[in-house]
Motif scaffolding. Structure first.
Motif, PDB file in Angstrom:
ATOM      1  N   ASN A  58       0.836  -1.200   0.000  1.00 49.48           N
ATOM      2  CA  ASN A  58       0.000   0.000   0.000  1.00 49.48           C
ATOM      3  C   ASN A  58       0.868   1.245   0.000  1.00 49.48           C
ATOM      4  O   ASN A  58       1.968   1.250   0.574  1.00 49.48           O
ATOM      5  N   VAL A  59       0.338   2.314  -0.615  1.00 47.79           N
ATOM      6  CA  VAL A  59       1.000   3.612  -0.596  1.00 47.79           C
ATOM      7  C   VAL A  59       0.199   4.536   0.321  1.00 47.79           C
ATOM      8  O   VAL A  59      -0.970   4.831   0.048  1.00 47.79           O
ATOM      9  N   LEU A 194       9.217   1.984   2.764  1.00 53.17           N
ATOM     10  CA  LEU A 194       9.997   2.960   2.014  1.00 53.17           C
ATOM     11  C   LEU A 194       9.383   4.340   2.212  1.00 53.17           C
ATOM     12  O   LEU A 194       8.234   4.570   1.848  1.00 53.17           O
ATOM     13  N   ILE A 195      10.156   5.252   2.800  1.00 54.79           N
ATOM     14  CA  ILE A 195       9.700   6.628   3.018  1.00 54.79           C
ATOM     15  C   ILE A 195      10.304   7.511   1.935  1.00 54.79           C
ATOM     16  O   ILE A 195      11.527   7.571   1.782  1.00 54.79           O
ATOM     17  N   ALA A 218       7.179  -0.294  -6.548  1.00 53.64           N
ATOM     18  CA  ALA A 218       7.575  -0.703  -5.196  1.00 53.64           C
ATOM     19  C   ALA A 218       6.377  -1.254  -4.431  1.00 53.64           C
ATOM     20  O   ALA A 218       6.485  -2.251  -3.714  1.00 53.64           O
ATOM     21  N   ARG A 219       5.231  -0.614  -4.586  1.00 54.50           N
ATOM     22  CA  ARG A 219       4.011  -1.114  -3.941  1.00 54.50           C
ATOM     23  C   ARG A 219       3.665  -2.510  -4.461  1.00 54.50           C
ATOM     24  O   ARG A 219       3.310  -3.404  -3.680  1.00 54.50           O
ATOM     25  N   ASP A 220       3.797  -2.703  -5.772  1.00 54.93           N
ATOM     26  CA  ASP A 220       3.448  -3.992  -6.365  1.00 54.93           C
ATOM     27  C   ASP A 220       4.395  -5.098  -5.910  1.00 54.93           C
ATOM     28  O   ASP A 220       4.045  -6.276  -5.994  1.00 54.93           O
ATOM     29  N   ARG A 221       5.572  -4.724  -5.443  1.00 55.83           N
ATOM     30  CA  ARG A 221       6.513  -5.718  -4.920  1.00 55.83           C
ATOM     31  C   ARG A 221       6.262  -6.019  -3.452  1.00 55.83           C
ATOM     32  O   ARG A 221       6.997  -6.767  -2.817  1.00 55.83           O
ATOM     33  N   GLY A 222       5.199  -5.419  -2.894  1.00 54.72           N
ATOM     34  CA  GLY A 222       4.797  -5.742  -1.534  1.00 54.72           C
ATOM     35  C   GLY A 222       5.321  -4.808  -0.470  1.00 54.72           C
ATOM     36  O   GLY A 222       5.130  -5.056   0.727  1.00 54.72           O
ATOM     37  N   MET A 237      -2.710   9.880  -7.720  1.00 55.25           N
ATOM     38  CA  MET A 237      -2.384   8.960  -8.806  1.00 55.25           C
ATOM     39  C   MET A 237      -1.945   7.591  -8.294  1.00 55.25           C
ATOM     40  O   MET A 237      -2.197   6.566  -8.943  1.00 55.25           O
ATOM     41  N   VAL A 238      -1.281   7.551  -7.141  1.00 56.00           N
ATOM     42  CA  VAL A 238      -0.716   6.282  -6.662  1.00 56.00           C
ATOM     43  C   VAL A 238      -1.173   5.905  -5.259  1.00 56.00           C
ATOM     44  O   VAL A 238      -0.913   4.790  -4.815  1.00 56.00           O
ATOM     45  N   GLY A 239      -1.842   6.804  -4.553  1.00 58.77           N
ATOM     46  CA  GLY A 239      -2.131   6.591  -3.143  1.00 58.77           C
ATOM     47  C   GLY A 239      -3.267   5.617  -2.874  1.00 58.77           C
ATOM     48  O   GLY A 239      -4.237   5.533  -3.632  1.00 58.77           O
ATOM     49  N   ASP A 240      -3.139   4.873  -1.770  1.00 59.49           N
ATOM     50  CA  ASP A 240      -4.206   4.000  -1.280  1.00 59.49           C
ATOM     51  C   ASP A 240      -4.855   4.562  -0.029  1.00 59.49           C
ATOM     52  O   ASP A 240      -6.003   4.242   0.276  1.00 59.49           O
ATOM     53  N   HIS A 241      -4.108   5.394   0.703  1.00 57.26           N
ATOM     54  CA  HIS A 241      -4.627   6.031   1.912  1.00 57.26           C
ATOM     55  C   HIS A 241      -4.014   7.417   2.013  1.00 57.26           C
ATOM     56  O   HIS A 241      -2.844   7.607   1.651  1.00 57.26           O
ATOM     57  N   PHE A 242      -4.817   8.368   2.506  1.00 57.88           N
ATOM     58  CA  PHE A 242      -4.357   9.752   2.534  1.00 57.88           C
ATOM     59  C   PHE A 242      -4.467  10.325   3.938  1.00 57.88           C
ATOM     60  O   PHE A 242      -5.514  10.205   4.599  1.00 57.88           O
ATOM     61  N   SER A 243      -3.376  10.934   4.388  1.00 59.42           N
ATOM     62  CA  SER A 243      -3.346  11.621   5.673  1.00 59.42           C
ATOM     63  C   SER A 243      -2.885  13.047   5.437  1.00 59.42           C
ATOM     64  O   SER A 243      -1.843  13.259   4.814  1.00 59.42           O
ATOM     65  N   VAL A 244      -3.681  14.001   5.914  1.00 52.21           N
ATOM     66  CA  VAL A 244      -3.343  15.408   5.731  1.00 52.21           C
ATOM     67  C   VAL A 244      -2.986  16.004   7.092  1.00 52.21           C
ATOM     68  O   VAL A 244      -3.780  15.931   8.041  1.00 52.21           O
ATOM     69  N   LEU A 245      -1.793  16.572   7.187  1.00 51.14           N
ATOM     70  CA  LEU A 245      -1.345  17.227   8.403  1.00 51.14           C
ATOM     71  C   LEU A 245      -1.553  18.732   8.297  1.00 51.14           C
ATOM     72  O   LEU A 245      -1.361  19.307   7.229  1.00 51.14           O
ATOM     73  N   ARG A 246      -1.940  19.336   9.411  1.00 54.19           N
ATOM     74  CA  ARG A 246      -2.056  20.794   9.466  1.00 54.19           C
ATOM     75  C   ARG A 246      -1.621  21.257  10.852  1.00 54.19           C
ATOM     76  O   ARG A 246      -2.191  20.850  11.860  1.00 54.19           O
ATOM     77  N   LEU A 247      -0.580  22.076  10.882  1.00 55.23           N
ATOM     78  CA  LEU A 247      -0.057  22.634  12.136  1.00 55.23           C
ATOM     79  C   LEU A 247       0.223  21.552  13.172  1.00 55.23           C
ATOM     80  O   LEU A 247      -0.078  21.694  14.352  1.00 55.23           O
TER      81      LEU A 247
END
Length: 303
Positions: A58-59, A194-195, A218-222, A237-247
């Motif tokens: 997952n990305v 992988l970060i 890289a995601r497809d390789r697990g 385009m590539v994300g499976d989950h989204f986290s938005v940071l603010r302050l």
């Protein structure tokens, strides 16, 4: 002497050792999980109450404007800084890394914007920089150049990266190609998580597409991928989950199935702030704000 010889000829063993030492995946258990993570620098609270889970294959996209806390989050996961609040788990077990090497030994690799490469060195030397393969025993030990070239070429091709000449200085590659080499290198040396720190920030449209392709590979390789970015279009385009940071806090955490690109962009841009800006601009003569969206249109979930 036998153990010494094994160590010098077994740089690929680093790859195998990390994977072998890592705990097996247990169903849906995240590779990395942050629970109410926070970080304070003296009286400055840079991060507070952040939850994040990274699953294999997952990305996870972490978005935020400058000063949102993305860099602090990277430093905690990569072992550069220690958290001061909450729990940091790897394979379900709590950890507190003291150095980036400890994180790397657990399969957490970080590719920073500067890529940690030497521009004038050949591609194959940069691929093994700091972890060179050798042969022979001391004092006759020497670099195993042929094996490093062969391995680098094979690993790059496994990621779909085909370079005509591994002897060319890595600085002569395009930005997208250098990012791709760095990603392939991290995968080879045992990365399970992988970060990627703003890998497309300084790239044009075409080169950004190259990097996004290898993130998907890289995601497809697990691998579990943490994609740090301020560009919601690239993330979507590539994300499976989204986290938005603010302050320093988590404003949004949602899987792809529950959020669209427009809503993600509104979160990233800050709907309430844009509405307030429209009101302020409306007080300035000569500024037309009629075409700007109303506040209710900018709120998450607005139709």
């Amino acid at each position: 002497m036998t153990s010494d010889t094994t160590g010098t000829t077994g740089t690929t063993g680093t790859h195998g050792a990390i994977l072998a030492d890592s705990a097996p995946d247990d169903g849906d258990r995240p590779l990395v999980e942050l629970r109410s993570i926070g970080k304070s620098y003296g009286n400055i609270r840079a991060l507070h109450g952040v939850d994040l889970a990274v699953h294999p294959g997952n990305v996870t996209c972490v978005l935020g404007d400058n000063g949102a806390g993305k860099s602090t989050l990277i430093k905690i996961i990569s072992g550069l800084h220690q958290h001061t609040e909450g729990d940091f788990l790897v394979d379900g077990a709590p950890v507190r890394f003291g150095t980036p090497r400890e994180a790397l030994d657990r399969g957490i690799a970080t590719v920073y914007q500067d890529l940690a490469t030497v521009p004038l060195m050949p591609v194959w030397r940069n691929f093994f920089l700091g972890s060179e393969m050798t042969r022979g025993v001391w004092p006759l030990r020497r670099l195993d150049v042929a094996r490093m070239k062969e391995t680098a070429d094979a690993e790059l091709r496994n990621m779909g990266i085909v370079l005509d000449n591994l002897e060319q200085p890595i600085g002569t590659l395009s930005g997208g190609q250098r990012q791709s080499v760095a990603i392939s290198r991290a995968v080879y040396f045992g990365a399970r998580v992988l970060i990627l720190d703003e890998p497309t920030a300084a790239l044009g449209v075409k080169q950004s597409g190259v990097v996004l392709k290898y993130i998907a590979a890289a995601r497809d390789r697990g691998l579990g991928v943490i994609f740090i970015t301020h560009n919601p279009h690239h993330a979507y385009m590539v994300g499976d989950h989204f986290s938005v940071l603010r302050l320093g806090t988590l404003e949004l955490s949602a899987p792809r199935s529950e959020i669209g690109l427009e809503e993600l962009t509104n979160h990233m841009a800050g709907g309430a702030e844009l509405a307030a800006l429209k009101h302020e601009l409306g007080q300035v003569s000569g500024v037309d704000v009629e075409e700007l969206p109303e506040e209710e249109e900018l709120q998450p979930g607005a139709s």
